[in-house]
Design a protein around this motif. Structure first.
Motif, PDB file in Angstrom:
ATOM      1  N   TYR A  15       0.840  -1.200   0.000  1.00 14.27           N
ATOM      2  CA  TYR A  15       0.000   0.000   0.000  1.00 14.27           C
ATOM      3  C   TYR A  15       0.878   1.255   0.000  1.00 14.27           C
ATOM      4  O   TYR A  15       0.658   2.185  -0.774  1.00 14.27           O
ATOM      5  CB  TYR A  15      -0.919   0.002   1.223  1.00 14.27           C
ATOM      6  N   LEU A  16       1.876   1.265   0.879  1.00 11.36           N
ATOM      7  CA  LEU A  16       2.780   2.422   0.946  1.00 11.36           C
ATOM      8  C   LEU A  16       3.522   2.612  -0.371  1.00 11.36           C
ATOM      9  O   LEU A  16       3.688   3.740  -0.836  1.00 11.36           O
ATOM     10  CB  LEU A  16       3.771   2.253   2.099  1.00 11.36           C
ATOM     11  N   LYS A  17       3.937   1.528  -0.976  1.00 13.64           N
ATOM     12  CA  LYS A  17       4.622   1.608  -2.268  1.00 13.64           C
ATOM     13  C   LYS A  17       3.695   2.188  -3.338  1.00 13.64           C
ATOM     14  O   LYS A  17       4.093   3.054  -4.122  1.00 13.64           O
ATOM     15  CB  LYS A  17       5.105   0.224  -2.696  1.00 13.64           C
ATOM     16  N   LYS A  18       2.456   1.727  -3.347  1.00 16.59           N
ATOM     17  CA  LYS A  18       1.486   2.214  -4.342  1.00 16.59           C
ATOM     18  C   LYS A  18       1.216   3.709  -4.166  1.00 16.59           C
ATOM     19  O   LYS A  18       1.136   4.456  -5.135  1.00 16.59           O
ATOM     20  CB  LYS A  18       0.179   1.438  -4.213  1.00 16.59           C
ATOM     21  N   GLN A  19       1.102   4.146  -2.932  1.00 16.70           N
ATOM     22  CA  GLN A  19       0.767   5.547  -2.673  1.00 16.70           C
ATOM     23  C   GLN A  19       1.956   6.484  -2.852  1.00 16.70           C
ATOM     24  O   GLN A  19       1.816   7.583  -3.393  1.00 16.70           O
ATOM     25  CB  GLN A  19       0.203   5.711  -1.253  1.00 16.70           C
ATOM     26  N   PHE A  20       3.140   6.063  -2.386  1.00 16.39           N
ATOM     27  CA  PHE A  20       4.264   6.994  -2.305  1.00 16.39           C
ATOM     28  C   PHE A  20       5.549   6.511  -2.979  1.00 16.39           C
ATOM     29  O   PHE A  20       6.523   7.249  -3.021  1.00 16.39           O
ATOM     30  CB  PHE A  20       4.564   7.317  -0.837  1.00 16.39           C
ATOM     31  N   GLY A  21       5.580   5.289  -3.444  1.00 17.62           N
ATOM     32  CA  GLY A  21       6.743   4.791  -4.168  1.00 17.62           C
ATOM     33  C   GLY A  21       7.723   4.011  -3.309  1.00 17.62           C
ATOM     34  O   GLY A  21       7.680   4.042  -2.078  1.00 17.62           O
ATOM     35  N   ARG A  22       8.611   3.321  -3.999  1.00 22.00           N
ATOM     36  CA  ARG A  22       9.606   2.466  -3.341  1.00 22.00           C
ATOM     37  C   ARG A  22      10.551   3.248  -2.437  1.00 22.00           C
ATOM     38  O   ARG A  22      10.898   2.804  -1.349  1.00 22.00           O
ATOM     39  CB  ARG A  22      10.450   1.745  -4.390  1.00 22.00           C
ATOM     40  N   ARG A  23      11.001   4.384  -2.914  1.00 21.91           N
ATOM     41  CA  ARG A  23      11.970   5.175  -2.127  1.00 21.91           C
ATOM     42  C   ARG A  23      11.388   5.590  -0.784  1.00 21.91           C
ATOM     43  O   ARG A  23      12.088   5.624   0.220  1.00 21.91           O
ATOM     44  CB  ARG A  23      12.434   6.387  -2.924  1.00 21.91           C
ATOM     45  N   PHE A  24      10.104   5.931  -0.771  1.00 22.51           N
ATOM     46  CA  PHE A  24       9.435   6.290   0.482  1.00 22.51           C
ATOM     47  C   PHE A  24       9.471   5.112   1.453  1.00 22.51           C
ATOM     48  O   PHE A  24       9.823   5.266   2.622  1.00 22.51           O
ATOM     49  CB  PHE A  24       7.992   6.709   0.206  1.00 22.51           C
ATOM     50  N   VAL A  25       9.107   3.928   0.966  1.00 17.77           N
ATOM     51  CA  VAL A  25       9.076   2.740   1.823  1.00 17.77           C
ATOM     52  C   VAL A  25      10.473   2.424   2.348  1.00 17.77           C
ATOM     53  O   VAL A  25      10.650   2.133   3.536  1.00 17.77           O
ATOM     54  CB  VAL A  25       8.490   1.527   1.079  1.00 17.77           C
ATOM     55  N   LEU A  26      11.466   2.506   1.486  1.00 18.26           N
ATOM     56  CA  LEU A  26      12.842   2.240   1.912  1.00 18.26           C
ATOM     57  C   LEU A  26      13.312   3.270   2.936  1.00 18.26           C
ATOM     58  O   LEU A  26      13.999   2.937   3.897  1.00 18.26           O
ATOM     59  CB  LEU A  26      13.777   2.201   0.707  1.00 18.26           C
ATOM     60  N   PHE A  27      12.920   4.526   2.743  1.00 17.49           N
ATOM     61  CA  PHE A  27      13.290   5.584   3.684  1.00 17.49           C
ATOM     62  C   PHE A  27      12.701   5.307   5.065  1.00 17.49           C
ATOM     63  O   PHE A  27      13.404   5.317   6.076  1.00 17.49           O
ATOM     64  CB  PHE A  27      12.825   6.946   3.164  1.00 17.49           C
ATOM     65  N   VAL A  28      11.403   5.071   5.111  1.00 19.03           N
ATOM     66  CA  VAL A  28      10.731   4.859   6.393  1.00 19.03           C
ATOM     67  C   VAL A  28      11.237   3.598   7.077  1.00 19.03           C
ATOM     68  O   VAL A  28      11.429   3.579   8.291  1.00 19.03           O
ATOM     69  CB  VAL A  28       9.196   4.799   6.204  1.00 19.03           C
ATOM     70  N   SER A  29      11.471   2.564   6.302  1.00 16.66           N
ATOM     71  CA  SER A  29      11.895   1.290   6.887  1.00 16.66           C
ATOM     72  C   SER A  29      13.362   1.285   7.303  1.00 16.66           C
ATOM     73  O   SER A  29      13.797   0.394   8.020  1.00 16.66           O
ATOM     74  CB  SER A  29      11.662   0.153   5.899  1.00 16.66           C
ATOM     75  N   ARG A  30      14.107   2.290   6.823  1.00 18.57           N
ATOM     76  CA  ARG A  30      15.544   2.363   7.070  1.00 18.57           C
ATOM     77  C   ARG A  30      16.280   1.166   6.469  1.00 18.57           C
ATOM     78  O   ARG A  30      17.329   0.763   6.943  1.00 18.57           O
ATOM     79  CB  ARG A  30      15.851   2.476   8.558  1.00 18.57           C
ATOM     80  N   CYS A  31      15.720   0.620   5.408  1.00 20.69           N
ATOM     81  CA  CYS A  31      16.324  -0.519   4.724  1.00 20.69           C
ATOM     82  C   CYS A  31      17.394  -0.012   3.764  1.00 20.69           C
ATOM     83  O   CYS A  31      17.146   0.894   2.976  1.00 20.69           O
ATOM     84  CB  CYS A  31      15.255  -1.289   3.950  1.00 20.69           C
ATOM     85  N   GLU A  32      18.560  -0.590   3.842  1.00 23.26           N
ATOM     86  CA  GLU A  32      19.650  -0.153   2.976  1.00 23.26           C
ATOM     87  C   GLU A  32      19.754  -0.994   1.718  1.00 23.26           C
ATOM     88  O   GLU A  32      20.576  -0.723   0.850  1.00 23.26           O
ATOM     89  CB  GLU A  32      20.960  -0.155   3.758  1.00 23.26           C
TER      90      GLU A  32
END
Length: 112
Positions: A15-32
Motif C-alpha cells: 500500500y505504501l509503495k502504491k501511494q508513495f513509491g519504493r523510495r518512500f518505503v525504503l526511507f521509512v523502513s531504514r532498509c539499505e
C-alpha cells in the motif's frame, strides 16, 4: 487502529509503495537494500511496528485528503510534533508511544 495491527505486513508495505513509491518505503523502513530485499528479509518488531503505523497514518490521510495532500502532510513540519516532519518521527523512533502520537496527530488533522 485495529487495521494497523491486523493487516498483513506485506499488504501494508505494498500500500505504501502504491501511494508513495519504493523510495518512500525504503526511507521509512531504514532498509539499505532494495525493495525486493525489504520484502524478503525478516523484520524486528520495531521495524514492523514502524511500517504498520506509517501505513495507518498514510491510510487515514489518503482516505480523507488524497495522496498529494498526504505526502505534503507527512513531509511538512508539524507544530504538534515539535516542528518535525511526521515522516521523520515515524522513521527515527523506537518508541511505540511516538508512533501512536503521530497516528493521533494525523487523525486529529483529518477529523478536526
Amino acid at each position: 487502529m485495529d487495521d494497523i495491527l491486523t493487516i498483513p505486513l506485506r499488504d501494508a508495505i505494498l500500500y505504501l509503495k502504491k501511494q508513495f513509491g519504493r523510495r518512500f518505503v525504503l526511507f521509512v523502513s531504514r532498509c539499505e537494500g532494495d525493495f525486493s530485499y525489504l520484502m524478503k528479509v525478516p523484520m524486528g518488531i520495531e521495524d514492523e511496528m514502524r511500517l504498520r503505523f506509517t501505513y495507518g497514518v498514510s491510510n487515514v490521510l489518503v482516505t480523507v485528503y488524497g495522496k498529494e495532500c498526504a505526502r505534503s502532510w507527512l513531509f511538512g513540519t508539524n507544530q504538534t510534533l515539535d516542528n518535525r516532519a511526521p515522516v521523520s518521527c515515524l522513521r527515527d523512533t523506537r518508541s511505540l508511544e511516538t508512533l501512536k502520537e503521530v497516528f493521533a496527530v494525523a487523525k486529529s488533522f483529518c477529523y478536526q
